[in-house]
Design an enzyme around this catalytic site. Structure first.
Site, mmCIF file in Angstrom:
data_model
loop_
_atom_site.group_PDB
_atom_site.id
_atom_site.type_symbol
_atom_site.label_atom_id
_atom_site.label_comp_id
_atom_site.label_asym_id
_atom_site.label_seq_id
_atom_site.Cartn_x
_atom_site.Cartn_y
_atom_site.Cartn_z
ATOM 1 N N ASP A 34 -0.125 5.194 0.945
ATOM 2 C CA ASP A 34 -0.317 6.129 2.062
ATOM 3 C C ASP A 34 -0.330 5.402 3.399
ATOM 4 O O ASP A 34 -1.144 4.508 3.637
ATOM 5 C CB ASP A 34 -1.646 6.876 1.899
ATOM 6 C CG ASP A 34 -1.661 7.774 0.671
ATOM 7 O OD1 ASP A 34 -0.887 8.734 0.635
ATOM 8 O OD2 ASP A 34 -2.455 7.503 -0.249
ATOM 9 N N ASP A 94 0.857 -1.161 0.000
ATOM 10 C CA ASP A 94 0.000 0.000 0.000
ATOM 11 C C ASP A 94 0.911 1.234 0.000
ATOM 12 O O ASP A 94 2.106 1.135 0.305
ATOM 13 C CB ASP A 94 -0.889 -0.034 1.244
ATOM 14 C CG ASP A 94 -1.713 1.221 1.424
ATOM 15 O OD1 ASP A 94 -2.389 1.623 0.460
ATOM 16 O OD2 ASP A 94 -1.668 1.804 2.514
ATOM 17 N N ASP A 112 -1.714 -0.990 5.978
ATOM 18 C CA ASP A 112 -1.915 -0.376 7.289
ATOM 19 C C ASP A 112 -3.385 -0.235 7.667
ATOM 20 O O ASP A 112 -3.689 0.385 8.692
ATOM 21 C CB ASP A 112 -1.258 1.001 7.338
ATOM 22 C CG ASP A 112 -2.011 2.035 6.503
ATOM 23 O OD1 ASP A 112 -2.420 1.696 5.382
ATOM 24 O OD2 ASP A 112 -2.190 3.170 6.980
#
Length: 225
Positions: free
Chosen positions: A14, A12, A175
């Site tokens: 961001d 991922d 996250d």
């Protein structure tokens, strides 16, 4: 080195690979200012990130006075994206240990990918700005396959596998619940980072492993293998 258990590792963007919260905060606060709303401190914007810019703006509006009519919301969303595109890589960089971690995976022959819900052109602009584009065999954005195909659907991760020619076992690093959900739907183990823009405690994301620093990623993947 050739015994490393994963041939492909996707990330991922961001809050996982890159700390983008300061640049995203500037863009969100620009949009809020157009509506006369107060700015949200950058540290608090971290908690609003996840699922794309539109969701971030929805949350920013909720904490500064409430939702807007759809037409006005779309105007502010467009203004946010335009501002962000013009100021996309001012304070953005890899999280601590990121460069050494990428080196370590490359030394083990791992193919690296980025799979994000961020618009693909934005992701590419950031990696170009940081000089990192050539380190990834593919950069896939939330709009790469068109509407309705972003995480937590598995479509983008499946595309990552297709573009690698299904060349061995793969893992994903994220996250948020969008990341663990997409990885699970695609049949991949997911490593969650505790330092990201997570939407709940890292150990509650349903990940196969949780790391607190990028120097823990290679050992975590070795254990999962």
């Amino acid at each position: 080195m050739n015994s490393f258990p994963f041939a492909i590792v996707g990330f991922d963007l961001d809050g996982t690979l890159l700390d983008t919260h300061k640049d995203l905060a500037r863009a969100a606060n620009h949009a809020l200012s157009l509506e006369g709303r107060p700015a949200v401190p950058a540290a608090e914007v971290r908690d609003l990130i996840g699922g794309g810019a539109k969701k971030m703006l929805v949350r920013a509006l909720e904490v500064t006075g409430g939702a807007l009519p759809p037409d006005r919301f779309e105007e502010l969303h467009a203004a946010l994206l335009a501002f962000y595109e013009a100021n996309i890589c001012i304070d953005t960089d890899l999280f601590p240990g990121g460069y050494a971690m990428l080196d370590a995976l490359e030394a083990r022959g791992v193919k690296l990918a980025v799979v994000t819900n961020k618009l693909e052109r934005f992701a590419r602009a950031i990696f170009d700005g940081l000089g990192l584009t050539d380190r990834f065999y593919t950069v896939i954005g939330g709009d790469t396959l068109g509407p309705g195909r972003s995480k937590p659907r598995p479509d983008l991760i499946n595309l990552m596998l297709e573009r690698a020619g299904h060349a061995g076992r793969a893992a994903y690093v994220g996250d948020s619940i969008y990341d663990t959900g997409a990885a699970a739907a695609a049949g991949l183990p997911c490593v969650a980072v505790s330092f990201g823009f997570r939407d709940r405690p890292a150990h509650d994301l349903g990940a196969a492993a949780v790391i607190d620093h990028f120097d823990e990623l290679v050992p975590a993947l070795e254990r999962l293998g």
